[in-house]
Each structure stands twice: as structure tokens, then as C-alpha cells.
Design an enzyme around this catalytic site. Structure first.
Site, PDB file in Angstrom:
ATOM      1  N   HIS A  49      76.134  59.575 -61.611  1.00 12.54           N
ATOM      2  CA  HIS A  49      76.435  57.904 -61.973  1.00 12.54           C
ATOM      3  C   HIS A  49      75.362  57.427 -62.129  1.00 12.54           C
ATOM      4  CE1 HIS A  49      75.448  59.301 -57.627  1.00 12.54           C
ATOM      5  NE2 HIS A  49      74.486  58.777 -58.200  1.00 12.54           N
TER       6      HIS A  49
HETATM    7  C1  T46 Z   1      71.227  59.611 -56.568  1.00  8.40           C
HETATM    8  C2  T46 Z   1      71.349  61.603 -56.050  1.00  8.40           C
HETATM    9  C3  T46 Z   1      70.242  62.143 -56.466  1.00  8.40           C
HETATM   10  C4  T46 Z   1      75.812  57.112 -47.922  1.00  8.40           C
HETATM   11  O1  T46 Z   1      76.343  56.821 -47.260  1.00  8.40           O
HETATM   12  N1  T46 Z   1      74.865  57.158 -47.747  1.00  8.40           N
HETATM   13  C5  T46 Z   1      73.457  57.652 -48.810  1.00  8.40           C
HETATM   14  O2  T46 Z   1      72.594  56.789 -48.330  1.00  8.40           O
HETATM   15  C6  T46 Z   1      74.459  58.343 -48.951  1.00  8.40           C
HETATM   16  C7  T46 Z   1      72.673  58.796 -50.448  1.00  8.40           C
HETATM   17  C8  T46 Z   1      75.198  58.648 -49.716  1.00  8.40           C
HETATM   18  N2  T46 Z   1      76.359  58.141 -48.635  1.00  8.40           N
HETATM   19  C9  T46 Z   1      77.004  58.845 -48.874  1.00  8.40           C
HETATM   20  C10 T46 Z   1      78.692  58.266 -49.621  1.00  8.40           C
HETATM   21  C11 T46 Z   1      79.435  59.706 -50.435  1.00  8.40           C
HETATM   22  O3  T46 Z   1      80.425  59.333 -49.446  1.00  8.40           O
HETATM   23  O4  T46 Z   1      77.669  60.231 -48.697  1.00  8.40           O
HETATM   24  C12 T46 Z   1      78.811  60.531 -50.171  1.00  8.40           C
HETATM   25  C13 T46 Z   1      77.969  61.493 -50.881  1.00  8.40           C
HETATM   26  O5  T46 Z   1      77.017  60.825 -51.911  1.00  8.40           O
HETATM   27  P1  T46 Z   1      76.533  61.269 -53.244  1.00  8.40           P
HETATM   28  O6  T46 Z   1      78.103  61.304 -54.169  1.00  8.40           O
HETATM   29  O7  T46 Z   1      76.865  59.597 -53.600  1.00  8.40           O
HETATM   30  O8  T46 Z   1      76.096  62.119 -54.069  1.00  8.40           O
HETATM   31  P2  T46 Z   1      75.387  62.670 -54.769  1.00  8.40           P
HETATM   32  O9  T46 Z   1      74.855  63.914 -54.096  1.00  8.40           O
HETATM   33  O10 T46 Z   1      76.200  62.389 -55.917  1.00  8.40           O
HETATM   34  O11 T46 Z   1      74.832  61.149 -55.506  1.00  8.40           O
HETATM   35  C14 T46 Z   1      73.108  61.316 -54.423  1.00  8.40           C
HETATM   36  C15 T46 Z   1      72.668  59.727 -54.535  1.00  8.40           C
HETATM   37  O12 T46 Z   1      74.397  58.795 -53.637  1.00  8.40           O
HETATM   38  C16 T46 Z   1      72.934  58.847 -55.738  1.00  8.40           C
HETATM   39  O13 T46 Z   1      71.733  57.848 -55.365  1.00  8.40           O
HETATM   40  O14 T46 Z   1      70.661  59.791 -57.252  1.00  8.40           O
HETATM   41  O15 T46 Z   1      72.589  61.282 -55.058  1.00  8.40           O
END
Ligand code: T46
Length: 133
Positions: A49
């Protein structure tokens, strides 16, 4: 703004080491959130993303991870395996995190709270957004 590596000062003494990120000099943004990623299964790919306004510093505190950054025109890869080197990711980069070594812990300092509307999760949407940004 260009993505790039940031050196994090590491203060060593006989009792260990402390890495410090503080003040305006190291980062071009104010930190409003800290989160970490761990327990990533072998072969998993995270990210996929982009962000519209969020700035982040990504640091592999232990282990290693490959971060691919795509600005819609060119793609660059960064291998993070050293807690005294972070990757500053400004807005406008499609990021993919892969090749997590076992027991890797990735810390992220972010310029804003978690705001779902700041995410672009579809690659074609990202390309058209970046062409008009
Ligand atoms: C990025 C990469 C490096 C939250 O509720 N609060 C938070 O601060 C974050 C980061 C995530 N979440 C929740 C949202 C989703 O339900 O945790 C779950 C997993 O998040 P996500 O699929 O976005 O995780 P990554 O590892 O794909 O991405 C994260 C960050 O979201 C993103 O900004 O740059 O780490």
C-alpha cells in the site's frame, strides 16, 4: 520528498548500546506514533500500500527485512539489517516488506496516528494518484 537511509546514533558502553532518535535534526517530521511488527511467518509479504501524507521511519531492530519502495516511476530496494540505520519513507511510495528473517522485529516511527483514509491499497489507484499528486 525522496526516501532514504537515516543513521541512528548508537551510544555504546560496557553495559550495551542505546540508539536514539530525537529532535528535528534526524527526521523531517514529528513522531506521533510508534508501532512494531514481529512474529512474521516465513514467506509473508506485508505492506502493499501507499500513504498520502504519512511519513515513517522503518528500522529493523533485530533480524532483517527487504523493503521495496515504488514511487510510481522507479522502484528501489533497501535491505534493513542494522538497528542504527533506518529508512525514511515519505508519502507517495508503494511499499512492500518481504524476506523477513526469523525473529525479526521491525520498529516504525510515524508522523500521524493510524488513519485508514490515508492508505491507498489498490496499485492502480496509487498510480493514478501519484500521476496527479
Ligand atoms: C506501513 C507498514 C510498514 C492499527 O490498528 N494501528 C496501526 O497503527 C497499524 C500500523 C495497524 N493497525 C491495524 C490495521 C490492520 O487491521 O493492524 C492491522 C495490520 O495492519 P496493516 O495490514 O496495515 O500492516 P502492514 O504491516 O501491512 O503495514 C504497516 C502499516 O500499516 C503501514 O503504514 O507502512 O506497516
Amino acid at each position: 520528498m525522496q526516501a532514504g537511509l537515516v543513521e541512528i546514533p548508537l551510544l555504546r558502553d560496557p553495559l550495551g548500546a542505546i540508539g536514539v532518535v530525537e529532535g528535528d535534526a534526524l527526521l523531517p517530521f514529528e513522531v506521533k506514533r510508534f508501532y512494531f511488527i514481529r512474529d512474521v511467518p516465513s514467506g509473508a509479504v506485508r505492506g502493499s500500500h501507499a500513504h498520502k501524507v504519512l511519513n515513517q521511519l522503518i528500522v529493523a531492530l533485530s533480524g532483517s527485512v527487504l523493503v521495496e519502495l515504488d514511487n510510481g516511476v522507479t522502484t528501489q530496494e533497501y535491505s534493513l539489517d542494522n538497528p542504527s540505520v533506518g529508512l525514511h519513507v515519505p508519502p507517495g511510495y508503494w511499499r512492500t516488506l518481504r524476506n523477513f528473517a526469523p525473529d525479526t522485529v521491525v520498529a516504525v516511527l510515524a508522523s500521524n496516528e493510524y488513519i485508514e483514509s490515508d492508505y491507498i491499497r489498490d496499485y492502480d489507484d496509487f498510480l493514478s494518484w501519484s500521476r496527479h499528486a
